[in-house]
Every structure is written in C-alpha cells, then in structure tokens.
Design an enzyme around this catalytic site. Structure first.
Site, PDB file in Angstrom:
ATOM      1  N   TYR A 153      -2.906  -0.556  10.278  1.00  0.00           N
ATOM      2  CA  TYR A 153      -2.730  -1.200   8.463  1.00  0.00           C
ATOM      3  C   TYR A 153      -1.300  -0.459   8.569  1.00  0.00           C
ATOM      4  CZ  TYR A 153      -3.927  -0.291   3.952  1.00  0.00           C
ATOM      5  OH  TYR A 153      -4.353  -0.750   2.608  1.00  0.00           O
TER       6      TYR A 153
ATOM      7  N   SER B 196       1.218  -1.041   0.105  1.00  0.00           N
ATOM      8  CA  SER B 196       0.031  -0.251   0.121  1.00  0.00           C
ATOM      9  C   SER B 196       1.136   1.385  -0.245  1.00  0.00           C
ATOM     10  CB  SER B 196      -0.702   0.135   1.545  1.00  0.00           C
ATOM     11  OG  SER B 196      -1.481   1.490   1.394  1.00  0.00           O
TER      12      SER B 196
END
Length: 254
Positions: free
Chosen positions: A159, A146
């Site tokens: 995350y 990501s």
C-alpha cells in the site's frame, strides 16, 4: 469547473463505498453529472439510490486494473455525457493486513500494485486523452493518495509503495497536463470513517509495536474538500491536500 461551463461531468472510481461514495454524492448534490465506477454493481446501485432525485448519473461496473474495463468505462461516459471535467481516481485496496513483509505473497503484492497504481494509471490516461481532445479543452484529475504517501504503517509495504508512486504520477501529470489545461492534484486522507478504517477505532498497530485505538473523522469532510478542489477554475490548483482526523498519530513522533 469554475470556467462558466453549465455541464460538469465527473468520473468517480471506487464509488460503491467509503470515500468514493461520499465524494460522488457530494458532487451529485452540487449538480454535477457523475459516472459511478466500481467492481460490484450492487454497491453502485446502493450509491445511486442515495443520490438526490433527478440526478444525472451513470453506474458502470469496472475493474480499474483491467484495460478493457477502463476503456469501456470512459467510452460510456463520452457517449452519455459528451465530455469529462473531473476524474476522482479513488479506487484502491490496502491488501492483506498484518502480514509481515517476509511472509507477503507475490500475488498479494501484485494485486495491490495492479489496483492502486496500474489502475490509477489506466484511468488517468483515459481521462487525460479525453480532456486533451475535447472542446473546450481541459479538465481536472484528483488522485486519492493517503497519508501513507508520506509515512507508512507497520506491515503496509504494498500500500505504502503504491501511494508513494501515486505522488510521482501526480507530479508528472501535473507538469505534462499544463499545455492542455489539465490540472492534476492529490488528496492525502487519514482515518476517514469508512468500512476500511473501522478497525482504527478498536485498535491499530502502532510503530512502537503497541495496539491503540485511533480517532476518525466524518467522511463527509473529505468529500467537501474534494469538491472544493474540483470546483476551482482550471487556472488554479490545490496541488496537494492532506485531510486527517486532527488527533490521529501522524504528525510528530506519536
């Protein structure tokens, strides 16, 4: 895989929606045999229904955070297709949105770590073992990182931490896989248009405390990038790729 093999077999985790679904359909459209893995059988069935007629696919319910599920998944792939050329290690969760770090429950932290990091480890290990043992030897693992593997959003500690850890896993496996023709890489994606990013278009919390809409890109553009990485010969590897909506506030200070 670009090595003259007729049969190319992929496992795509998180294949029931979003990026996983788009990548699975892109590979199926290019003639790959694909195992669709995910926690919800009905979503996997929806992906399978979108595949080209006559596609070679397998839909397997699997929670990547559960070792027994992962073992069963890769056992089913081996039984059905005989080998494995690609793992797209995609399954992941953002966790509770908008929760300040001091209020984050340990259970929420643990859930994100179990899915994003431990799940990636379990799937990569299963794929690595099969790729090392099969004949011809080798294959490719592409981890879905990501842009949070580079820069966090507010209130995203679980995350972001797992995506940074995934980069370390990618580098370590890329090194360890060399003797066995196992190429390992990572794609970092920003604001692909999926259910997970729907809120970006209406307003996302920015680093300066303001809320602002952000541009998104077509998830099909991500899928084509993954396919390009997947179809390189094993002698070549896109070690890291970043694909993002061009105008999103990532590069620089905006």
């Amino acid at each position: 895989m670009g090595d003259g093999q007729e049969s190319r077999v992929a496992v795509v985790t998180g294949a029931g929606s979003g990026i996983g679904r788009a990548v699975a359909l892109e590979l199926l459209g290019a003639g790959w045999s694909v195992a669709l893995a995910g926690r919800r059988t009905e979503r996997l069935a929806e992906t399978a229904a979108l595949a080209p007629e006559g596609s070679a696919l397998l839909a397997e319910r699997a929670d990547v955070a559960r070792p027994d599920d992962v073992a069963a998944l890769f056992g089913a792939v081996r039984e059905r297709f005989g080998r494995l050329d690609l793992l797209f290690n995609n399954a992941g969760t953002f966790g509770p949105g908008g929760v300040p770090f001091e209020d984050l429950a340990y259970e929420a932290w643990r859930h994100v770590v179990d899915t994003n990091l431990n799940g990636a480890f379990l799937c990569a290990q299963a794929a690595y073992r099969q790729m090392k043992e099969q004949d011809p030897q080798g294959g490719r693992i592409i981890n879905n990182g990501s842009i949070s593997a580079h820069t966090p959003r507010p209130h995203s500690a679980p995350y972001t931490a797992t995506k940074h850890a995934l980069t370390g896993l990618t580098k370590a496996l890329a090194l360890d896989g060399r003797p066995y023709r196992i190429a390992v890489s990572q794609i970092d994606i920003g604001n692909a248009a999926t259910d997970m990013t729907a809120r970006m278009q209406t307003g996302a919390l920015q680093a300066n405390g303001e809320t602002a809409p952000e541009p998104v890109m077509d998830v099909a553009d991500v899928a084509r990038t993954v396919r390009h990485m997947a179809e390189l010969p094993l002698a070549a590897n896109v070690q890291f790729a970043t694909v993002l909506a061009t105008a999103m506030p990532f590069v620089g200070r905006g």
